[in-house]
Design a protein around this motif. Structure first.
Motif, PDB file in Angstrom:
ATOM      1  N   SER A 399       0.911  -1.126  -0.084  1.00  0.00           N
ATOM      2  CA  SER A 399      -0.174   0.003  -0.115  1.00  0.00           C
ATOM      3  C   SER A 399       0.908   1.170   0.117  1.00  0.00           C
ATOM      4  N   ALA A 440      -5.486   5.935  -1.152  1.00  0.00           N
ATOM      5  CA  ALA A 440      -4.712   5.887   0.085  1.00  0.00           C
ATOM      6  C   ALA A 440      -6.056   5.729   1.175  1.00  0.00           C
ATOM      7  N   ILE A 444      -6.625   2.479   3.490  1.00  0.00           N
ATOM      8  CA  ILE A 444      -6.648   2.277   4.943  1.00  0.00           C
ATOM      9  C   ILE A 444      -7.949   1.751   5.351  1.00  0.00           C
ATOM     10  N   ALA A 515      -5.331   9.050   3.653  1.00  0.00           N
ATOM     11  CA  ALA A 515      -5.138   8.196   5.024  1.00  0.00           C
ATOM     12  C   ALA A 515      -5.941   8.478   6.063  1.00  0.00           C
ATOM     13  N   SER A 519      -9.229   6.718   7.830  1.00  0.00           N
ATOM     14  CA  SER A 519      -9.132   6.372   9.296  1.00  0.00           C
ATOM     15  C   SER A 519     -10.308   6.833   9.927  1.00  0.00           C
TER      16      SER A 519
END
Length: 629
Positions: A399, A440, A444, A515, A519
């Protein structure tokens, strides 16, 4: 890169035997056939796998020797005659450039790692020998595509690649869904192949040769003299780009890659790393022929933009773990198409290699998850981070290698592209950053679903994979980490780390924003669809790939079905009606005439005499009419 002709000095034996490199894969297929056909049953199918591994290892070693010699002595062009009769002289050509040989090493190296991985993944598969025979066929076609110096041979080998893809996707042919997926993948790629064939036939008539070097010279002369009309040049360009679009799963021929996920995961490793790379290499080779068609370049930019952004958006809504990354492949190849169309082939090739290694690592980790849990649904996975450390590390490194994280491979590729795009093409710079951020976000999101949180029933007792799967996965993890060092040795890309700090910050920031978003987005194992209506509608739109398959069924499929029904009606009603009507008229006439047959000879003689007299009278009457006129 310039192609140097053969010199007076004898070439090294490894270069003279370059024609053997594609044959290694095909020989692996032939060696596997006795076990695939069931002729040898006592010792099982494993010997077929070992023989394929041996010939693939020979291909890797042979390609490495050629790469070292070409690095020192420069590129070569070799031709071998294979058929000569009268004025017909057919030859097979090979272009030994650094780009082609690097692609060859990627193909053979990924094939070797994938075959070792398959030994562990398919250890209980009764048709293991058939799988290795198909992989050998697959490898031979790919090696031929990247080395071929002829458009005809490239097309021929691409057709073999399409066939091998069909057979690998339909490997578990007892499942109806697999059969449907293989058929759809084959037919979708055939659309691009047929259009490429049309362009190739036109080129053969105009240029008189299928060698890329001859085609480039012809294109330069034809462009200077204006030999082609704008319409002909436009149609030629559109035909030439259609084949690579199909092989690289680009919009609107992108659905086959998602369907191909029904095949075994080791085949998915190769398909998402080296097959799309081979298709993009063919596009790089035909780009000098697109000078006649500005529209073709525009189409490449539009297709690449739609594929990059839409592919990344669709990926974030997938629940199936393999499909979440197959759409990512479409997205990254869209960026490659944009780079090629904007005359950045060197950076596009770097992005292809960086993406190929990292995406193969991602699919190895995905295959490890599936092999351990027998599950592909993200909502049924969780807590694997502490249970599968090698798989978790492979996923994280793969990743990171894809989202432009310093100092891994795609960071340098994105930085170089952004440096070129920022001033001249700000729109495509924004597309690049948006794609990186969405990718991204997706990585994640999947990581949180699979590796974090509490263990679920299907993951409570999940062990790490066996060593046959772990060995190639760990080896590829090291290669992805070392990718920047490999890129730094490529002399054809100057200043690989020389882009500005704002560019580096922009690439890093896009990945960090994605990311952070991945998250923070709420995940729900029990409600995979949002409870909010607007979000649910958007999620359904993305999860269904913007309803592309439904649109195709309502338009193209419906139109073809309508034409088929019209053709059937014309055949059944008009053609058969006309033929049957003539037949009925003949029968009715015969029924009426048979009543006039009495069987008396004198009646027949009288009828003949009357006909003769009538004929003579008419012959006499015609000259008289002419004299009066």
């Amino acid at each position: 890169e310039a192609l140097f002709p053969l010199s007076a000095e004898p070439l090294p034996l490894s270069i003279q035997l370059v024609w053997m490199v594609p044959l290694y894969g095909f020989s692996g297929m032939v060696l596997s056939l006795p076990w695939a056909a069931g002729w040898f049953r006592r010792n099982g199918p494993r010997p077929a796998a070992y023989l394929n591994l041996l010939v693939t290892l020979l291909a890797v070693i042979h390609g490495s020797l050629i790469l070292q010699q070409v690095w020192v002595s420069g590129p070569h062009h070799l031709e071998f005659g294979w058929f000569a009769a009268a004025d017909l002289d057919l030859r097979i050509g090979f272009d030994l450039s650094l780009t082609n040989l690097a692609a060859l090493e990627l193909v053979t190296g990924m094939s070797l790692l994938g075959q070792v991985y398959a030994l562990g993944y398919l250890d209980k598969e009764w048709a293991l020998a058939r799988f290795y025979a198909l992989v050998g066929f697959f490898e031979g076609a790919l090696a031929g595509v990247v080395l071929s110096s002829s458009l005809f041979m490239s097309y021929f080998l691409l057709e073999m690649l399409t066939l091998s893809t069909y057979l690998l996707v339909g490997f578990w042919y007892a499942q109806p869904l697999v059969v449907t997926a293989a058929r759809d993948a084959f037919l979708t790629k055939r659309v691009g192949d047929v259009l490429l064939l049309m362009g190739m036939v036109a080129l053969s008539a105009w240029a008189g040769s299928m060698e890329f070097g001859d085609l480039y010279a012809w294109a330069a002369d034809a462009d200077a003299s204006g030999a082609l009309t704008p319409l002909a040049g436009t149609l030629l360009g559109l035909g030439l780009i259609a084949g690579p679009m199909g092989k690289c799963a680009q919009f609107p021929m992108h659905l086959w890659l998602d369907e191909a996920m029904e095949g075994p995961n080791p085949a998915s490793i190769l398909r998402n790393s080296v097959v799309v790379t081979a298709g993009a290499l063919v596009l790089v080779k035909v780009m000098p022929l697109l000078r006649f068609s500005p529209l073709a370049t525009t189409v490449l930019l539009v297709v690449g933009t739609i594929s990059a952004v839409a592919g990344a958006l669709v990926a974030i809504a997938q629940v199936d773990i393999k499909r979440a990354f197959s759409y990512s492949t479409t997205s990254y190849l869209g960026l490659v198409f944009i780079a090629i169309a904007l005359q950045q082939p060197a950076i596009a090739l770097l992005l292809l290699f960086a993406h190929g290694l990292a995406k193969a690592l991602i699919f190895m980790s995905v295959g490890s998850i599936i092999a351990t849990t027998n599950c592909q649904d993200l909502t049924e996975l969780g807590g694997l981070g502490s249970r599968m450390p090698a798989t978790t590390t492979a996923y994280l490194v793969g990743s990171a290698g894809l989202v432009g994280l310093l100092p891994l491979g795609c960071f340098w590729c994105f930085g170089l592209l952004l440096e070129r795009f920022a001033s001249e093409y700000p729109f495509f710079a924004a597309v690049l950053l948006l794609t990186n951020g969405l990718t991204a976000f997706n990585f994640i999101r999947v990581f949180r679903h699979v590796f974090m949180g509490p263990a679920l029933p299907k993951t409570k007792r999940a062990p790490e994979v066996n060593w046959l799967m772990a060995l190639p996965m760990v080896s590829l993890t090291v290669l992805v980490v070392l990718m920047p060092l490999l890129m730094a040795r490529i002399d054809s890309v100057p200043g690989i780390a020389s882009f500005s700090w704002p560019v580096a910050l922009a690439v890093t920031a896009s990945g960090l924003v994605g990311a952070v978003g991945g998250s923070l987005v709420p995940l729900n194992k029990f409600w995979s669809r949002s409870m909010t209506r607007s979000l649910r509608l958007l999620q359904d739109l993305l999860a269904s790939d913007f309803y592309t398959d439904r649109i195709y069924r309502a338009t193209i499929v419906a139109a073809v079905a309508g034409l088929a029904r019209l053709s059937n009606w014309i055949d059944q009603t008009l053609v058969n009606g006309l033929v049957n009507g003539i037949g009925r008229l003949s029968l009715a006439s015969a029924e009426g005439l048979k009543l006039g047959v009495s069987g008396q000879l004198q009646s027949y003689v009288l009828t003949v005499l009357a006909a003769i007299l009538l004929l003579l009278a008419s012959l006499q009457w015609l000259p008289l009419q002419g004299l009066r006129g």
